[in-house]
Write a protein that holds these residues in place. Structure first.
Motif, mmCIF file in Angstrom:
data_model
loop_
_atom_site.group_PDB
_atom_site.id
_atom_site.type_symbol
_atom_site.label_atom_id
_atom_site.label_comp_id
_atom_site.label_asym_id
_atom_site.label_seq_id
_atom_site.Cartn_x
_atom_site.Cartn_y
_atom_site.Cartn_z
ATOM 1 N N VAL A 77 0.725 -1.278 0.018
ATOM 2 C CA VAL A 77 -0.093 -0.086 -0.007
ATOM 3 C C VAL A 77 0.923 1.401 -0.019
ATOM 4 O O VAL A 77 0.621 2.236 -0.894
ATOM 5 C CB VAL A 77 -0.866 -0.042 1.218
ATOM 6 N N ARG A 78 1.856 1.542 0.858
ATOM 7 C CA ARG A 78 2.938 2.582 0.925
ATOM 8 C C ARG A 78 3.625 2.723 -0.392
ATOM 9 O O ARG A 78 3.774 3.602 -0.863
ATOM 10 C CB ARG A 78 3.973 2.227 1.989
ATOM 11 N N GLU A 79 4.089 1.522 -0.967
ATOM 12 C CA GLU A 79 4.791 1.548 -2.107
ATOM 13 C C GLU A 79 3.979 2.164 -3.347
ATOM 14 O O GLU A 79 4.268 3.071 -4.208
ATOM 15 C CB GLU A 79 5.458 0.420 -2.547
ATOM 16 N N LEU A 80 2.813 1.502 -3.689
ATOM 17 C CA LEU A 80 1.867 1.915 -4.493
ATOM 18 C C LEU A 80 1.546 3.578 -4.495
ATOM 19 O O LEU A 80 1.661 4.291 -5.454
ATOM 20 C CB LEU A 80 0.628 1.021 -4.488
ATOM 21 N N ALA A 81 1.346 3.874 -3.125
ATOM 22 C CA ALA A 81 1.077 5.350 -3.175
ATOM 23 C C ALA A 81 2.351 6.231 -3.229
ATOM 24 O O ALA A 81 2.272 7.396 -4.182
ATOM 25 C CB ALA A 81 0.595 5.647 -1.622
ATOM 26 N N GLU A 82 3.535 5.759 -3.099
ATOM 27 C CA GLU A 82 4.735 6.624 -3.137
ATOM 28 C C GLU A 82 4.993 6.505 -4.761
ATOM 29 O O GLU A 82 5.331 7.663 -5.429
ATOM 30 C CB GLU A 82 5.715 5.985 -2.437
ATOM 31 N N GLU A 83 5.050 5.379 -5.247
ATOM 32 C CA GLU A 83 5.669 5.114 -6.470
ATOM 33 C C GLU A 83 4.589 5.767 -7.699
ATOM 34 O O GLU A 83 5.030 6.276 -8.724
ATOM 35 C CB GLU A 83 6.024 3.747 -6.882
ATOM 36 N N LEU A 84 3.247 5.399 -7.669
ATOM 37 C CA LEU A 84 2.266 5.654 -8.777
ATOM 38 C C LEU A 84 1.368 6.467 -8.241
ATOM 39 O O LEU A 84 0.312 7.080 -8.900
ATOM 40 C CB LEU A 84 1.635 4.267 -9.248
ATOM 41 N N GLY A 85 1.232 7.047 -6.977
ATOM 42 C CA GLY A 85 0.307 8.178 -6.632
ATOM 43 C C GLY A 85 -1.257 7.497 -6.244
ATOM 44 O O GLY A 85 -2.108 8.068 -6.343
ATOM 45 N N VAL A 86 -1.249 6.034 -6.197
ATOM 46 C CA VAL A 86 -2.434 5.360 -6.323
ATOM 47 C C VAL A 86 -2.888 5.306 -4.855
ATOM 48 O O VAL A 86 -2.047 4.480 -3.904
ATOM 49 C CB VAL A 86 -2.410 3.882 -7.002
#
Length: 163
Positions: A77-86
């Motif tokens: 969840v953290r990486e998805l938000a950081e990398e792709l803004g999702v």
């Protein structure tokens, strides 16, 4: 500090990321396959040229290394938000894969989300990206010269077998 695992997938220690890389220690990734809402397309991105592993290569998994004390799904969840803004999505857990490609040794905790919103790249990690149909991605992966991260290829092959 990142979580250090044993070969069976049990957390056994925590070490600095650079030590994990230098020593080829077992670790884990929280990885997310981003599919369009209708499931017809997959988001593929290109890593920046200064990444510590597989620089400049393409990948269909957003994600990163599980931090010490972090749950792999929380990492995803953290990486998805950081990398792709999702954000605002709950990834569905797919599978865990043990991947050994020395010096890379990891447990890939694979997830999937459906998303039709905007993609906002983290400039320090993502050089660019776009949507591909499943057929387009399979075709590109059929080209051994297309620079695609090896662990991502393994994960995608496992995901494809589940379809």
């Amino acid at each position: 500090m990142v979580a250090i695992y044993d070969s069976t997938g049990v957390v056994v220690d925590a070490r600095p990321r650079d030590v994990m890389r230098a020593e080829g220690l077992w670790h884990a990734s929280g990885s997310v396959l981003v599919r369009s809402g209708d499931g017809e397309r997959i988001y593929v991105h290109q890593r920046t040229s200064d990444k510590d592993i597989y620089p400049g290569m393409h990948d269909c998994w957003a994600g990163g290394v599980v931090a010490a004390g972090e749950d792999p799904t929380d990492c995803a969840v953290r990486e998805l938000a950081e990398e792709l803004g999702v954000t605002g999505v709950t990834p569905r857990r797919l599978f865990t894969s043990r991947i050994e490609l020395p010096p890379l040794r990891l447990h890939m905790f694979a997830h999937e989300v459906r998303w039709d919103g905007p993609i906002v790249h983290q400039e320090s990690e993502i050089a660019g990206g776009g949507w591909l149909t499943l057929a387009e991605l399979v075709s590109k992966l059929g080209d051994p010269d297309w620079p695609f991260v090896p662990d991502g290829r393994i994960g995608f092959t496992m995901w494809l077998r589940m379809q």
